[in-house]
Design an enzyme around this catalytic site. Structure first.
Site, mmCIF file in Angstrom:
data_model
loop_
_atom_site.group_PDB
_atom_site.id
_atom_site.type_symbol
_atom_site.label_atom_id
_atom_site.label_comp_id
_atom_site.label_asym_id
_atom_site.label_seq_id
_atom_site.Cartn_x
_atom_site.Cartn_y
_atom_site.Cartn_z
ATOM 1 N N LYS A 108 -21.850 -11.869 -30.153
ATOM 2 C CA LYS A 108 -21.675 -10.800 -29.166
ATOM 3 C C LYS A 108 -23.009 -10.476 -28.491
ATOM 4 C CE LYS A 108 -17.772 -8.235 -31.136
ATOM 5 N NZ LYS A 108 -17.313 -6.881 -31.486
ATOM 6 N N ASP A 162 -17.591 -0.128 -31.860
ATOM 7 C CA ASP A 162 -17.278 0.809 -32.950
ATOM 8 C C ASP A 162 -17.653 0.311 -34.338
ATOM 9 O OD1 ASP A 162 -14.311 -0.021 -34.453
ATOM 10 O OD2 ASP A 162 -14.913 -1.076 -32.648
ATOM 11 N N ASP A 188 -16.532 -3.931 -26.571
ATOM 12 C CA ASP A 188 -15.769 -4.491 -27.677
ATOM 13 C C ASP A 188 -14.286 -4.285 -27.353
ATOM 14 O OD1 ASP A 188 -15.089 -5.376 -30.349
ATOM 15 O OD2 ASP A 188 -14.835 -3.267 -30.866
ATOM 16 N N ARG A 213 -9.218 -13.291 -43.462
ATOM 17 C CA ARG A 213 -8.078 -12.591 -42.881
ATOM 18 C C ARG A 213 -7.128 -13.562 -42.180
ATOM 19 N NH1 ARG A 213 -11.077 -8.181 -39.393
ATOM 20 N NH2 ARG A 213 -12.784 -9.675 -39.581
ATOM 21 N N GLY A 263 -14.728 -9.927 -31.442
ATOM 22 C CA GLY A 263 -14.396 -10.782 -32.562
ATOM 23 C C GLY A 263 -12.904 -11.001 -32.657
ATOM 24 N N ASN A 296 -20.178 -5.170 -36.582
ATOM 25 C CA ASN A 296 -20.460 -6.395 -35.835
ATOM 26 C C ASN A 296 -20.814 -6.125 -34.378
ATOM 27 O OD1 ASN A 296 -17.797 -5.693 -35.134
ATOM 28 N ND2 ASN A 296 -17.237 -7.815 -34.734
ATOM 29 N N ASP A 326 -11.142 -4.522 -29.996
ATOM 30 C CA ASP A 326 -10.326 -3.837 -31.000
ATOM 31 C C ASP A 326 -10.931 -2.494 -31.394
ATOM 32 O OD1 ASP A 326 -8.714 -6.021 -30.903
ATOM 33 O OD2 ASP A 326 -9.356 -6.868 -32.810
ATOM 34 N N GLU A 355 -6.539 -2.683 -34.231
ATOM 35 C CA GLU A 355 -7.191 -3.895 -34.693
ATOM 36 C C GLU A 355 -6.120 -4.982 -34.644
ATOM 37 O OE1 GLU A 355 -10.333 -4.584 -35.621
ATOM 38 O OE2 GLU A 355 -11.035 -2.550 -35.199
#
Length: 291
Positions: A222, A245, A88, A134, A178, A248, A90, A97
């Site tokens: 993912k 982490d 991953d 967002r 993501g 997702n 972020d 992030e």
């Protein structure tokens, strides 16, 4: 029989007395310690003689109190038996992030971060919808803000060591996020990553539109990226390592042969095969017997 891997970040050491206590409780023995009795940074306790539930009852409070990480793993786990490492981005590969940081320039960081946290904890189960919400708050943000965030971005400790060792062992390294291709492509060039799967920001007239181009990369995407990479490599998903982490990341951690939570949310730590709460990303390497 399973084995217990214990590790602690430098300059701290795992004290011999604590290792002896843990070994006695788990019906195993401590490996020969270096001369001087000053402790070690990592230890592998073999042939654990109690149920996994007993290990999970004993270790968490000790690990929290003394600042070490632990993992109960099958015997004989070797990095060279794996073919794929999926990371991953972020808060796993990098220390931020990115979508939250993009909100800093428009005064939207707090509102965006609130949605991000809820999504990462699994409280918002539709990741795609959380991302749309967002991004809508970023509509009109100058494209130049992307460069400002990139300049602030830092790799998490141990990232380069993990990627370097994985590539040296012949693993394909995939960044599945993501987050956004704008950052993922730059990390790919910097770190020599083999492939990426990320969201593409829609930018028009030098400003973010508040939308993405193409399908949104969520947890299912993912997982599919991991499966697609395995298919391309001609390997079984059990030969994949996945590190993440947030909620997702759960689908790809579940699909992998070894799932690792890095500073993971509680649900991710509970589901992962190993959790790193204190050590850097290079702690993934100490889970294997050949690194």
């Amino acid at each position: 029989m399973p084995q217990l891997v214990l590790q602690i970040p430098a300059p701290s050491r795992l004290e011999p007395a604590m290792l002896e206590h843990i070994a006695a409780q788990l019906g195993t023995r401590v490996p020969q310690a270096p001369a001087g009795g000053a402790g070690v940074q990592a230890a592998r306790l073999r042939d654990v003689g109690v149920e996994a539930s007993a290990v999970r009852a004993l270790l968490p409070p000790l690990a929290e109190r003394h600042g070490f990480d632990w993992a109960l793993l099958p015997d004989g786990l070797r990095l060279r038996d794996f073919r794929l490492l999926v990371l991953d981005m972020d808060s796993t590969l990098v220390n931020m992030e990115t979508i939250d940081e993009l909100g800093s320039a428009t005064g939207m960081k707090a509102r965006i971060a609130e949605i991000t946290e809820a999504a990462m904890r699994g409280e918002i189960t539709d990741y795609a919808e959380s991302l749309r919400r967002r991004l809508a708050l970023l509509a009109g943000t100058p494209e130049s803000v992307l460069e400002q965030v990139w300049q602030r971005m830092q790799l998490n400790p141990g990232a380069e060591q993990l990627i370097g060792a994985a590539r040296a062992a012949g693993l394909h390294v995939l960044l599945a996020t993501g987050g956004f291709t704008w950052f993922a492509e730059r990390l790919q060039r910097r770190l020599g990553l083999d492939s990426i799967r990320a969201n593409q920001l829609d930018i028009a007239d030098g400003r973010l539109t508040g939308r993405t181009r193409g399908p949104i990369v969520d947890g299912a995407a993912k997982r599919q990226a991991l499966l697609d990479a395995c298919a391309g490599l001609g390997c079984d998903p059990r030969q994949a390592i996945a590190v993440g982490d947030g909620a997702n990341d759960l689908p790809m951690l579940d699909a992998a042969g070894l799932g690792v939570a890095y500073r993971g949310k509680p649900a991710v730590q509970q589901a992962a095969d190993a959790a790193l709460n204190h050590c850097g990303l290079d702690g993934v390497l100490r889970l294997f017997e050949d690194t």
